[in-house]
Design a protein around this motif. Structure first.
Motif, mmCIF file in Angstrom:
data_model
loop_
_atom_site.group_PDB
_atom_site.id
_atom_site.type_symbol
_atom_site.label_atom_id
_atom_site.label_comp_id
_atom_site.label_asym_id
_atom_site.label_seq_id
_atom_site.Cartn_x
_atom_site.Cartn_y
_atom_site.Cartn_z
ATOM 1 N N UNK A 149 0.816 -1.217 0.000
ATOM 2 C CA UNK A 149 0.000 0.000 0.000
ATOM 3 C C UNK A 149 0.848 1.265 0.000
ATOM 4 N N UNK A 150 2.104 1.144 -0.370
ATOM 5 C CA UNK A 150 3.020 2.289 -0.299
ATOM 6 C C UNK A 150 2.530 3.493 -1.096
ATOM 7 N N UNK A 151 1.959 3.266 -2.270
ATOM 8 C CA UNK A 151 1.520 4.418 -3.075
ATOM 9 C C UNK A 151 0.350 5.133 -2.405
ATOM 10 N N UNK A 152 -0.587 4.377 -1.828
ATOM 11 C CA UNK A 152 -1.713 4.991 -1.116
ATOM 12 C C UNK A 152 -1.226 5.750 0.121
ATOM 13 N N UNK A 153 -0.273 5.150 0.841
ATOM 14 C CA UNK A 153 0.283 5.796 2.034
ATOM 15 C C UNK A 153 0.993 7.090 1.641
ATOM 16 N N UNK A 154 1.776 7.057 0.575
ATOM 17 C CA UNK A 154 2.510 8.251 0.139
ATOM 18 C C UNK A 154 1.549 9.352 -0.291
ATOM 19 N N UNK A 155 0.497 9.000 -1.011
ATOM 20 C CA UNK A 155 -0.477 9.999 -1.456
ATOM 21 C C UNK A 155 -1.170 10.641 -0.258
ATOM 22 N N UNK A 156 -1.549 9.817 0.728
ATOM 23 C CA UNK A 156 -2.174 10.336 1.946
ATOM 24 C C UNK A 156 -1.186 11.225 2.705
ATOM 25 N N UNK A 157 0.059 10.796 2.801
ATOM 26 C CA UNK A 157 1.088 11.579 3.487
ATOM 27 C C UNK A 157 1.274 12.932 2.807
ATOM 28 N N UNK A 158 1.342 12.944 1.484
ATOM 29 C CA UNK A 158 1.510 14.192 0.739
ATOM 30 C C UNK A 158 0.344 15.144 1.003
ATOM 31 N N UNK A 159 -0.857 14.604 1.018
ATOM 32 C CA UNK A 159 -2.045 15.417 1.282
ATOM 33 C C UNK A 159 -1.973 16.028 2.675
ATOM 34 N N UNK A 160 -1.623 15.219 3.661
ATOM 35 C CA UNK A 160 -1.530 15.713 5.030
ATOM 36 C C UNK A 160 -0.421 16.763 5.169
ATOM 37 N N UNK A 161 0.696 16.554 4.504
ATOM 38 C CA UNK A 161 1.796 17.527 4.556
ATOM 39 C C UNK A 161 1.355 18.859 3.936
ATOM 40 N N UNK A 162 0.663 18.789 2.814
ATOM 41 C CA UNK A 162 0.176 20.015 2.171
ATOM 42 C C UNK A 162 -0.797 20.751 3.085
ATOM 43 N N UNK A 163 -1.652 20.016 3.771
ATOM 44 C CA UNK A 163 -2.582 20.630 4.718
ATOM 45 C C UNK A 163 -1.813 21.305 5.855
ATOM 46 N N UNK A 164 -0.812 20.616 6.385
ATOM 47 C CA UNK A 164 -0.046 21.171 7.505
ATOM 48 C C UNK A 164 0.710 22.437 7.090
#
Length: 85
Positions: A49-64
């Motif tokens: 699930x690395x690609x899903x995790x990375x996409x979620x991480x990127x979204x959260x980083x952009x929000x932060x």
């Protein structure tokens, strides 16, 4: 009857009161979070699930980053305020 998977985080009615669910919903990344959960439930291995995790991480980083910028703007003194004497 098999025990439910610990990775099965499918959305249920009682999730509406979950503070973590509410926090993630406010970020705009909820659908990506659910995609990670679904992948984990299906594959039982985060490495698949690395690609899903990375996409979620990127979204959260952009929000932060956006949230930090918003807070910084709110803390900046405006030119109409006078300095304390």
């Amino acid at each position: 009857m098999a025990a439910p998977s610990p990775h099965d985080r499918s959305r249920k009615d009682d999730d509406e009161d979950d503070p973590v669910e509410q926090m993630i919903s406010r970020t705009g990344c909820a659908e990506l979070h659910y995609a990670v959960q679904e992948c984990m439930a299906e594959h039982q291995d985060w490495r698949t699930c690395k690609s899903q995790v990375q996409t979620f991480k990127d979204c959260m980083m952009n929000f932060q980053i956006a949230r930090k910028e918003q807070l910084m703007k709110q803390q900046q003194p405006t030119s109409t305020q006078s300095a304390p004497s």
